[in-house]
Every structure is written in structure tokens, then in C-alpha cells.
Design an enzyme around this catalytic site. Structure first.
Site, PDB file in Angstrom:
ATOM      1  N   ASN A   8       0.934  -1.239   0.024  1.00 49.64           N
ATOM      2  CA  ASN A   8       0.166   0.026   0.010  1.00 49.64           C
ATOM      3  C   ASN A   8       0.750   1.125   0.043  1.00 49.64           C
ATOM      4  O   ASN A   8       1.596   1.528   1.015  1.00 49.64           O
ATOM      5  CB  ASN A   8      -0.765   0.018   1.312  1.00 49.64           C
ATOM      6  N   LYS A  10       0.233   4.374  -0.346  1.00 47.52           N
ATOM      7  CA  LYS A  10      -0.365   5.308   0.134  1.00 47.52           C
ATOM      8  C   LYS A  10      -0.097   6.797  -0.592  1.00 47.52           C
ATOM      9  O   LYS A  10      -0.104   6.512  -1.872  1.00 47.52           O
ATOM     10  CB  LYS A  10      -0.081   5.701   1.683  1.00 47.52           C
ATOM     11  N   HIS A  93      -9.655   1.105   4.546  1.00 47.04           N
ATOM     12  CA  HIS A  93      -8.475   1.464   5.338  1.00 47.04           C
ATOM     13  C   HIS A  93      -8.639   2.240   6.718  1.00 47.04           C
ATOM     14  O   HIS A  93      -9.570   3.508   6.386  1.00 47.04           O
ATOM     15  CB  HIS A  93      -7.337   1.847   4.389  1.00 47.04           C
ATOM     16  N   GLU A  95      -7.176   4.540   7.783  1.00 43.13           N
ATOM     17  CA  GLU A  95      -6.787   6.035   7.436  1.00 43.13           C
ATOM     18  C   GLU A  95      -7.944   6.729   6.490  1.00 43.13           C
ATOM     19  O   GLU A  95      -8.109   8.102   6.678  1.00 43.13           O
ATOM     20  CB  GLU A  95      -5.677   6.241   6.487  1.00 43.13           C
ATOM     21  N   GLU A 160      -5.923  -4.850  10.463  1.00 42.11           N
ATOM     22  CA  GLU A 160      -4.793  -4.071  10.745  1.00 42.11           C
ATOM     23  C   GLU A 160      -4.952  -3.249  11.961  1.00 42.11           C
ATOM     24  O   GLU A 160      -5.901  -2.136  12.029  1.00 42.11           O
ATOM     25  CB  GLU A 160      -4.771  -2.925   9.439  1.00 42.11           C
ATOM     26  N   GLY A 166       2.456   2.036  10.938  1.00 38.73           N
ATOM     27  CA  GLY A 166       3.376   3.129  10.942  1.00 38.73           C
ATOM     28  C   GLY A 166       3.927   3.430  12.270  1.00 38.73           C
ATOM     29  O   GLY A 166       4.545   4.303  12.241  1.00 38.73           O
ATOM     30  N   SER A 205       2.825  -2.312  10.501  1.00 36.94           N
ATOM     31  CA  SER A 205       4.519  -2.564  10.633  1.00 36.94           C
ATOM     32  C   SER A 205       5.196  -3.814  10.403  1.00 36.94           C
ATOM     33  O   SER A 205       6.057  -4.233  10.913  1.00 36.94           O
ATOM     34  CB  SER A 205       4.609  -2.133  12.243  1.00 36.94           C
TER      35      SER A 205
HETATM   36  P1  PGA Z   1       2.636   0.261   7.701  1.00 35.44           P
HETATM   37  O1  PGA Z   1       1.119   0.438   6.781  1.00 35.44           O
HETATM   38  O2  PGA Z   1       3.045  -1.157   7.221  1.00 35.44           O
HETATM   39  O3  PGA Z   1       3.710   1.339   7.335  1.00 35.44           O
HETATM   40  O4  PGA Z   1       2.282  -0.043   9.241  1.00 35.44           O
HETATM   41  C1  PGA Z   1       0.304  -0.557   6.555  1.00 35.44           C
HETATM   42  C2  PGA Z   1      -1.023  -0.043   6.115  1.00 35.44           C
HETATM   43  O5  PGA Z   1      -1.393   1.078   6.753  1.00 35.44           O
HETATM   44  O6  PGA Z   1      -1.622  -0.725   5.197  1.00 35.44           O
END
Ligand code: PGA
Length: 243
Positions: A8, A10, A93, A95, A160, A166, A205
Site C-alpha cells: 500500500n 499510500k 483502510h 486512514e 490492521e 506506521g 508495521s
Molecule cells: P505500515 O502500514 O506497514 O506502514 O504500518 C500498513 C498499512 O497501513 O496498510
């Protein structure tokens, strides 16, 4: 069935940067246990799909609108993603749920739109730190599943935990195994035969150091990777841990 290792990206990568990363991925052998998927920003999606055409690496969007077209400034429809070369789309997601106020009902509408356009939806679920601290993680995820997935759902689910995205923090192997077991049981209970075939990814992560441990857990069908998907080296190191 090889595990799905999904990147992803982003809001990272210009079109030129995205094509360069796609070219590096294409040039490397795909680890035998992995199926690879990359989800670039909308502006780079068609160029990345072109750069990966004829390879085994799939391309996906990071969101779509529930309508096929209409007066929705700034939105992208599922048929548009499909035409640009996407085979998948990430939906719900955290976010989007947090920063754009997306509800599970809206996510379910988007899943229906994605399926109608011939895309495989990857539906994200996961609890916040507070919800876990209060022992509400399974209730939260159970409600997200029943609210976000339509009847007959046959796409992909990504667990997730919001607090793991992150942050460099991940749940313990026991916590991941417990949640994936719960999600599998809910999918089977709520969606019968269709639910049994749904892959459940872990996200939050994931990196080269923890991938083998996470991907080796029962009911973990792959990984949804953010930060560590932004270089070919880091992403392929995770894919190498797939089985
Ligand atoms: P990350 O993000 O691997 O940077 O923690 C995962 C995600 O949001 O899909």
C-alpha cells in the site's frame, strides 16, 4: 495457495518514481510462496499497470467511490480503476475510516461497487489502542466485518490494528493468531461457504525482520505492507518470507 503480499504505497511516489519501483519489482524473481500486489496512488496507477503488464504482479487502487460515475468531486469509481489496470482495491483502510469519516455501511457499498466492476476488494478492519485496552478488540472487528462485508463476500480481509500502522509496534504472535482465528470463525459463521475461501492478511508495521514470524501464523494469508513496500528491497524481503 501462495500468500498475498500487498504493498500500500499510500500518498507516496510520483508517477516517475512509481514506474521505477514497478520496474525494479518486475526485474526480480517472485519468491515462490508469494503473490505480489502493488497499490500506487491514483495518478500513477495506469503507468504502473503498464509497467507491470504481462508480469505476475497485480495492481490495485487504494479506495473507490460506491457509484460508477456522478457528481463526486475528487473521487474515483471502481470501473475507472478497472480500466486503468487495477485488479484489486483496498477499502475501509483506517486512514479512510478515521480521516475521511468512512463508515462500515459506506465501505459495504464500495465493496459492492468494486465487485460489480470486476475488482477484488481488500477490506481493512482493526481496533484502536483504546479499544484493545478496553478488551473491545474482537467486538470492534466483529462489528466491522458484519457492517462492511456484503452477503456472499468472497474478497480479501486485512486485519490492521490501528495502533500498529506506521508505529513499528505489532501485536504479539498470540494476539495475531487469536484475532485471525476469530475473523475466520466470523467469516464462516456470517458468510458460510464463501467466507471459508477468504484470505485474511495481517497489516501494521510488517517488515523484513518480523515477516516470517507473522506470515507463519495460522490463518495469516498474507500481508498488507505500508512503509516497507516503498523500496523493492524491503518489499521483496517480506515476500521472501511468504510460504
Ligand atoms: P505500515 O502500514 O506497514 O506502514 O504500518 C500498513 C498499512 O497501513 O496498510
Amino acid at each position: 495457495m501462495p500468500q498475498l503480499i500487498a504493498g500500500n504505497w499510500k500518498m507516496h511516489k510520483t508517477r516517475a518514481e512509481a514506474v521505477a519501483l514497478a520496474a525494479s519489482l518486475r526485474a526480480a524473481p517472485i519468491p515462490p510462496g508469494a503473490r505480489l500486489l502493488v497499490c500506487p496512488p491514483f495518478t500513477a496507477l495506469a503507468a504502473v499497470a503498464e509497467a507491470l503488464a504481462g508480469s505476475a504482479i497485480a495492481v490495485g487502487g487504494q479506495d473507490c467511490h460506491m457509484a460508477p460515475q456522478g457528481p463526486h468531486t475528487g473521487d474515483i469509481s471502481a470501473p475507472m480503476l478497472k480500466e486503468a489496470g487495477a485488479g484489486f482495491v483496498i477499502l475501509g483502510h483506517s486512514e479512510r475510516r478515521q480521516n475521511h469519516g468512512e463508515t462500515s455501511e459506506q465501505v459495504r457499498e464500495k465493496v459492492l461497487a468494486a465487485v460489480a466492476a470486476g475488482l477484488t476488494p481488500i477490506v481493512c478492519v482493526g481496533e484502536t489502542a483504546d479499544q484493545r485496552a478496553n478488551g473491545a478488540e474482537t467486538d470492534t472487528v466483529g462489528w466491522q466485518i458484519s457492517g462492511s462485508l456484503p452477503a456472499g463476500f468472497a474478497g480479501v480481509v486485512a486485519y490492521e490494528p490501528v495502533w500498529a500502522i506506521g508505529t513499528g509496534r505489532t501485536p504479539t504472535p498470540e494476539e495475531v493468531a487469536a484475532m485471525h482465528g476469530f475473523i475466520r470463525a466470523e467469516l464462516t459463521r456470517q458468510f458460510a461457504a464463501a467466507g471459508a475461501g477468504v484470505a485474511i492478511l495481517y497489516g501494521g508495521s510488517v517488515n523484513a525482520g518480523n515477516a516470517a514470524g507473522l506470515l507463519g501464523l495460522p490463518e495469516v494469508g498474507g500481508a498488507l505492507v505500508g512503509g516497507a513496500s516503498l523500496t523493492a528491497e524491503a518489499f521483496l524481503a517480506i515476500a521472501a518470507a511468504a510460504r
